[in-house]
Design a protein around this motif. Structure first.
Motif, short mmCIF file in Angstrom:
data_model
loop_
_atom_site.label_atom_id
_atom_site.label_comp_id
_atom_site.label_asym_id
_atom_site.label_seq_id
_atom_site.Cartn_x
_atom_site.Cartn_y
_atom_site.Cartn_z
N PHE A 178 -11.81 -3.84 9.54
CA PHE A 178 -11.30 -2.48 9.59
C PHE A 178 -9.80 -2.58 9.85
O PHE A 178 -9.37 -3.21 10.83
N TYR A 179 -9.00 -1.95 9.00
CA TYR A 179 -7.55 -2.08 9.10
C TYR A 179 -6.92 -0.75 8.70
O TYR A 179 -7.64 0.17 8.28
N HIS A 180 -5.61 -0.62 8.84
CA HIS A 180 -5.00 0.64 8.39
C HIS A 180 -3.86 0.37 7.41
O HIS A 180 -3.29 -0.71 7.37
N ARG A 181 -3.60 1.41 6.62
CA ARG A 181 -2.49 1.41 5.67
C ARG A 181 -1.57 2.58 5.99
O ARG A 181 -2.02 3.62 6.47
N SER A 182 -0.31 2.43 5.67
CA SER A 182 0.61 3.56 5.71
C SER A 182 0.35 4.43 4.49
O SER A 182 -0.32 4.03 3.53
N SER A 183 0.89 5.65 4.52
CA SER A 183 0.76 6.54 3.37
C SER A 183 1.89 7.55 3.37
O SER A 183 2.57 7.75 4.38
N GLN A 184 2.10 8.17 2.22
CA GLN A 184 3.03 9.29 2.07
C GLN A 184 4.47 8.93 2.45
O GLN A 184 5.19 9.71 3.05
N ASN A 185 4.85 7.69 2.09
CA ASN A 185 6.21 7.23 2.32
C ASN A 185 6.60 7.37 3.79
O ASN A 185 7.70 7.80 4.14
N SER A 186 5.69 6.99 4.67
CA SER A 186 5.91 7.12 6.11
C SER A 186 5.23 5.98 6.84
O SER A 186 4.10 5.62 6.50
N SER B 267 0.82 -1.21 0.00
CA SER B 267 0.00 0.00 0.00
C SER B 267 0.85 1.26 0.00
O SER B 267 0.39 2.33 -0.41
N ASP B 268 2.10 1.15 0.47
CA ASP B 268 2.99 2.30 0.55
C ASP B 268 4.42 1.80 0.63
O ASP B 268 4.67 0.69 1.12
N SER B 269 5.36 2.63 0.19
CA SER B 269 6.76 2.22 0.20
C SER B 269 7.31 1.97 1.60
O SER B 269 8.30 1.26 1.77
N GLU B 270 6.69 2.58 2.60
CA GLU B 270 7.18 2.42 3.97
C GLU B 270 6.18 1.72 4.87
O GLU B 270 6.16 1.96 6.08
N ASP B 271 5.31 0.87 4.30
CA ASP B 271 4.36 0.21 5.17
C ASP B 271 5.07 -0.70 6.16
O ASP B 271 6.08 -1.32 5.86
N TRP B 272 4.55 -0.72 7.37
CA TRP B 272 5.18 -1.54 8.40
C TRP B 272 4.15 -2.35 9.17
O TRP B 272 4.13 -3.56 9.14
N ASN B 273 3.23 -1.68 9.86
CA ASN B 273 2.35 -2.46 10.72
C ASN B 273 0.89 -2.37 10.28
O ASN B 273 0.52 -1.58 9.43
N ASN B 274 0.09 -3.23 10.89
CA ASN B 274 -1.34 -3.26 10.67
C ASN B 274 -2.01 -3.46 12.02
O ASN B 274 -1.41 -4.05 12.92
N HIS B 275 -3.19 -2.96 12.17
CA HIS B 275 -3.91 -3.09 13.44
C HIS B 275 -5.36 -2.75 13.15
O HIS B 275 -5.64 -1.76 12.50
N GLY B 276 -6.27 -3.57 13.62
CA GLY B 276 -7.67 -3.29 13.35
C GLY B 276 -8.61 -4.24 14.05
O GLY B 276 -8.28 -4.81 15.11
N SER B 277 -9.78 -4.46 13.46
CA SER B 277 -10.80 -5.28 14.10
C SER B 277 -11.76 -5.79 13.04
O SER B 277 -11.80 -5.29 11.91
N ILE B 278 -12.53 -6.80 13.42
CA ILE B 278 -13.66 -7.21 12.61
C ILE B 278 -14.92 -6.75 13.33
O ILE B 278 -14.93 -6.61 14.55
N GLU B 279 -15.98 -6.52 12.57
CA GLU B 279 -17.24 -6.09 13.19
C GLU B 279 -18.40 -6.49 12.31
O GLU B 279 -18.34 -6.38 11.07
N MET B 280 -19.47 -6.97 12.96
CA MET B 280 -20.70 -7.30 12.26
C MET B 280 -21.57 -6.05 12.22
O MET B 280 -21.82 -5.42 13.24
#
Length: 428
Positions: A248-256, A227-240
């Motif tokens: 629900f999860y996150h992505r890195s952005s803007q080379n950071s 998703s990004d040149s500097e992606d490192w971690n992920n953290h989120g949840s599932i929900e009904m």
């Protein structure tokens, strides 16, 4: 569309909670754009009735304001929040492995501090809270190994004799951090940040017939690599939500690794309770990008990543510009991907908004490695901030497609090529 919030909102580590009013609320940490540390001193929440339109509910907790009962200025990490017996309880963590709970009469606060969590305070990070069908509350926390136990009625004491100190571990299940607990069809699901693919880029899940285990790892839900040149971690949840399951999860952005933003994908579960791994998409819970509409580059789902031996070369990356973003530092053969773009009934033209002091070609590809057209970009000025519209003809194409945009140097141009803001396929 992904990311689901406006460009200036960097909300990672999200727990998505459907509250009694029927809305989904996002409880996450908050990155400061351009910073060099994760998170900040504030929690900011958003709500939605349809997972598409999100209302900014403002700051709900702040470690630098005495009205919240914590005025120590410490950075706030990943939170969780539940509704229990008429109150909303916000579980937070701070730098220094501090853990506490705050309470409010509403899901959007303001939350006022109740105190530290015993004995989890100063032990680790990433709280997770779960209320079972019988009203029993469970509290989970940990990095590298997950701990959990029953919560006392004071909502801040984990009953010592109930604690399981090794629910999940890094060496057995790839557990890195970020546990989140749900119960679906009588089975307990823990989703967590998984490091088994070499980086903490995955959300995995494990299941049990008991809240405190034993848990069996079942698989990966999503991996945000690419998703990004500097992606490192992920953290989120599932929900009904409305009888459908989402991640629900996150992505890195803007080379950071710090500018992280929340995304959503629909999930499918079979009759045995298995969740299929899904890929990152541009459209998320929405079906497709409509025909004849500009698409900003912030909605890319994947990009060509920099090679390890090119560490000194600035990689292609999204950069903020006004209320949107632009793709900068493109180089020869770089590409980006967009999912489910509707080209209408008979599309024969594409337009882009680009800036470049150098000539380049922007190519458009669809499935089966099929090139449908290209645009020649002539220099727009002496810098990369003068944008102009360029257009080109494409092979007559209809329907919904995955689109790859590739950048190609022209006239022996080397190094950084042009910046791209948006593109639009148009029917004749």
């Amino acid at each position: 569309m992904n990311p689901i919030l406006k460009s200036n909102n960097y909300i990672p580590d999200v727990e998505a909670r459907t509250m009694p009013d029927g809305k989904v609320y996002l409880y996450g940490s908050r990155d400061n754009p351009g910073d060099t540390e994760f998170c900040s001193t504030q929690y900011q929440t958003f709500s939605s009735q349809d997972l598409i339109h999100w209302q900014d509910e403002g700051t709900i907790f702040n470690s630098t304001d005495e009205i919240y009962g914590v005025n120590n200025g410490l950075t706030l990490g990943a939170p969780d929040c539940i509704y229990y017996e008429g109150k909303y309880y916000l579980y937070y963590c701070m730098y220094g492995n501090r853990m506490g709970v705050a309470v409010s009469d509403t899901p959007v606060g303001p939350f006022r501090n109740l105190g530290n969590i015993t004995p989890a305070d100063r032990q680790s990070i990433d709280p997770a809270i779960f209320v079972d069908d019988d009203g029993t509350c469970y509290y989970f926390w940990g990095q590298f190994h997950l701990q959990g136990g029953k919560l006392d009625k004071d909502m801040k004491t984990v009953i010592p004799e109930t604690i399981n100190s090794n629910i999940l571990t890094e060496h057995e299940q790839g557990f890195h951090e970020g546990a989140s607990i749900r119960k679906i069809n009588g089975t307990y699901y823990i989703t967590y940040t998984d490091i088994s693919r070499g980086r903490a880029s995955c959300l995995a899940y494990a299941t049990s017939k008991s809240p405190l285990g034993p848990y069996k790892k079942r698989g990966i839900i999503i991996d945000n690599t690419g998703s990004d040149s500097e992606d490192w971690n992920n953290h989120g949840s599932i929900e009904m939500f409305q009888n459908n399951l989402y991640v629900f999860y996150h992505r890195s952005s803007q080379n950071s690794i710090y500018n992280r933003r929340v995304c959503i994908e629909p999930l499918s579960m079979d009759s045995d309770g298995n969740i299929s791994e899904v890929h990152m998409t541009s459209n998320g819970v929405e079906d497709h990008f409509p025909a004849n509409s500009p698409i900003n580059v912030r909605h890319l789902s994947k990009m060509r990543l920099k090679l390890p031996f090119n560490s000194l070369i600035h990689p292609m990356s999204l950069m903020p510009r006004d209320n949107e973003e632009v793709l900068s530092y493109t180089k020869n053969q770089d590409w980006i991907q967009f999912n489910r773009v509707d080209l209408g009934k008979k599309c024969q033209k594409v337009e882009i908004d680009a800036a470049s002091p150098k000539p380049m070609t922007v190519e458009f590809w669809i499935e089966n490695n099929h090139k449908i057209g290209q645009i020649t970009v002539n220099p727009t000025g002496s810098t990369w901030n003068i944008y102009k519209k360029f257009a080109g003809q494409i092979e007559s194409t209809s329907g919904i497609h995955t689109i790859w945009i590739r950048f190609v140097s022209k006239d022996n141009a080397v190094g950084r090529l042009g910046d791209l803001k948006d593109f639009c396929f148009k029917e004749e």
